[in-house]
Design an enzyme around this catalytic site. Sequence first.
Site, mmCIF file in Angstrom:
data_model
loop_
_atom_site.group_PDB
_atom_site.id
_atom_site.type_symbol
_atom_site.label_atom_id
_atom_site.label_comp_id
_atom_site.label_asym_id
_atom_site.label_seq_id
_atom_site.Cartn_x
_atom_site.Cartn_y
_atom_site.Cartn_z
ATOM 1 N N TRP A 70 -6.827 -13.791 11.412
ATOM 2 C CA TRP A 70 -6.934 -12.326 11.489
ATOM 3 C C TRP A 70 -8.348 -11.842 11.774
ATOM 4 C CZ3 TRP A 70 -9.408 -8.729 8.159
ATOM 5 C CH2 TRP A 70 -9.967 -9.261 6.998
ATOM 6 N N TRP A 83 -0.795 -2.553 8.462
ATOM 7 C CA TRP A 83 -1.310 -2.261 7.119
ATOM 8 C C TRP A 83 -1.133 -0.765 6.881
ATOM 9 C CZ3 TRP A 83 -2.104 -6.472 4.410
ATOM 10 C CH2 TRP A 83 -2.428 -7.664 5.072
ATOM 11 N N THR A 84 -0.686 -0.395 5.679
ATOM 12 C CA THR A 84 -0.184 0.967 5.527
ATOM 13 C C THR A 84 -1.033 1.876 4.638
ATOM 14 O OG1 THR A 84 1.253 0.227 3.735
ATOM 15 C CG2 THR A 84 2.205 0.257 5.958
ATOM 16 N N GLU A 85 -2.319 1.575 4.496
ATOM 17 C CA GLU A 85 -3.144 2.470 3.670
ATOM 18 C C GLU A 85 -3.004 3.924 4.117
ATOM 19 O OE1 GLU A 85 -4.132 -0.475 4.833
ATOM 20 O OE2 GLU A 85 -5.602 -1.428 3.491
ATOM 21 N N GLU A 108 -9.823 -12.205 1.405
ATOM 22 C CA GLU A 108 -10.665 -11.208 0.726
ATOM 23 C C GLU A 108 -10.666 -11.383 -0.797
ATOM 24 O OE1 GLU A 108 -10.513 -7.592 3.954
ATOM 25 O OE2 GLU A 108 -8.877 -7.657 2.504
ATOM 26 N N ASP A 145 0.007 -6.559 -3.640
ATOM 27 C CA ASP A 145 -1.404 -6.269 -3.401
ATOM 28 C C ASP A 145 -1.949 -5.527 -4.603
ATOM 29 O OD1 ASP A 145 -3.953 -5.766 -1.990
ATOM 30 O OD2 ASP A 145 -2.809 -6.356 -0.232
ATOM 31 N N HIS A 180 -6.572 -9.669 -4.087
ATOM 32 C CA HIS A 180 -5.539 -8.644 -3.864
ATOM 33 C C HIS A 180 -4.451 -8.702 -4.933
ATOM 34 C CE1 HIS A 180 -6.992 -6.947 -0.102
ATOM 35 N NE2 HIS A 180 -7.286 -8.170 0.299
ATOM 36 N N ARG A 238 0.848 -1.204 0.000
ATOM 37 C CA ARG A 238 0.000 0.000 0.000
ATOM 38 C C ARG A 238 0.878 1.246 0.000
ATOM 39 N NH1 ARG A 238 -3.220 -3.857 2.275
ATOM 40 N NH2 ARG A 238 -5.061 -4.166 0.957
HETATM 41 C C1 ACM Z 1 -6.377 -8.899 6.012
HETATM 42 O O1 ACM Z 1 -6.372 -8.027 6.890
HETATM 43 N N1 ACM Z 1 -7.088 -8.742 4.920
HETATM 44 C C2 ACM Z 1 -5.583 -10.106 6.151
#
Ligand code: ACM
Length: 565
Positions: A396, A471-473, A320, A182, A253, A153
């Site tokens: 997760w 997670w770096t969004e 996802e 991703d 992804h 990200r």
């Molecule tokens: C995730 O947070 N989609 C693994």
Amino acid sequence: MTDMTDVMDLIPAPRSVERVPPGPACDSLDAQTQLDPQTGTEYVARWLRTTVGAATGLPLPDGNDDDNRIVLSIDAGLAPEEYRLVVDGYARRIEGGSAAGVFWGAQTLRQLLGPEAFRRAPLTPGRVWTLPLITIRDTPRFAWRGLMLDVARHFMPKDGVLRYLDLLAAHKLNVFHLHLTDDQGWRIEIKRHPKLTEVGAWRSRTKWGHRASPLWTGTPHGGYYTQDDIREIVAYAAERHITVVPEIDIPGHSQAAIVAYPDLGNTDVVDTAALSVWDTWGVNPNVLAPSDHTLRFYEDVFEEVLALFPSPFIHIGGDECPKDQWKASPAAQARIRELGLADEDELQSWFIRHFDRWLAGRGRRLIGWDEILEGGYLEGGQEGRGLASGAAVSSWRGYAGGIAAAEAGHDVVMCPEQQVYLDHRQAGGEDEPMPIGYVRTLEDVYRFEPVPPGLSAQAAGHILGTQANVWTEVMENQSRVDYQTFPRLAAFAEVAWSVLPAPAERDFAAFETRMATHYARLDALGVEYRPPGGPLPWQRRPGPEGIDGINAVLGRPIEGAPPIV
Ligand code: ACM
């Protein structure tokens, strides 16, 4: 350094600390102090010389002067990561069950020298460096003590990754899960498929903030690691007894890969050649086509990945993956019929299982997010259809996936988003920067328990350990990663390493007291953590004037832009 309070500022807390003899006595290191590494500990000596030596200004030459040396040795009677550190006025010894144990002991030695030992050069040349007279016996609770960093990200250049490996080592964390691909970017050079990085490693603009934000940064964003960069990262990690687990996310992804090679996508339902590397956040409908071509392509990718990463585990993502395109795709539906599968969930399972078998055939173990359990193949009850027994799960979406996998005999890494997703905000204040997710404080992380109650003893034995995920969004650079990750990673490290009471009984006040010293260590390391009193002015959430500022930089004002949410 004279009293027990200082000694107890160790983070993560060790199993046992004894002062020998009781009293204020201490030992001091000087320019004559030698390192005496016994067989197998030479790299630990090198780390001590280059890191602690740089901070203290002590040359720490090799030697075996009985009166003034630090002996490093392996004691096969200890568990591999266990160590014993003895400073008794006659000798200084770090003994470990393997070089890893000796290395964790060396990390403790650095903490005992005080926060200045975390700098890169001495503040006061010639100062006296003291150690308490002490025996520490220590060993980790979990074998997997991980941090996941999402470099897809927002890319973190190589130097930042090496710095993070040092930060992991300082907290006795030993797994670095590198989320390399991703929708928003492909970050590892693959020689056989160069467009993955030529095309897939950059995007022309990026959503600024949460996906609901109306704002964009117009600066192209990207970057990737060459294969030599990866070799350097893996080697640097190995010297710090950290395993780098690469993640190549399939079958969801995957938009960046599909943009680079449009025939990887479901071309019968979407014009994949018209896609671009994704510039916003969320769950993306453009997933891989379940074709032989895709399988062969990713086998090529994984072959290069295996050659670079010695990790026993290879992460294949698996999270996802929306099934809409497969539902609409005549080719995917034909595949389902041909394979005798019931539905698209089973198709996902077939996809994962292909790489499970492929990796197992090459002596590696698949690990994936808990969606890999979908499609009914957990127990392996249907002949030949279950995940290989070596396959493991990163749990997760809470504990449930991990519990189911552990009860079915699969190894599990507990990383529930409700507890250890460090992109989630640390406080409820309006001025938290990019305040996404729910509030998870330092104390919340300290009270996280990786082994859920009620697991059978056998299943509990399958909890390999735990991992915090970054997670770096909304973390566009290293400063933002630091702010989200620290200080919570210090609490997480104690959860992963130390044996703590049940969550409600944990002494958070005592941990906070030790944190006072730990903040000084983080300062010395240059970590831009969230201060206990809240963000510093330059760490705050951009207000309306911030948006104006961004717009001015972009040169395209956004009319009536609401605050970032
Ligand atoms: C995730 O947070 N989609 C693994």
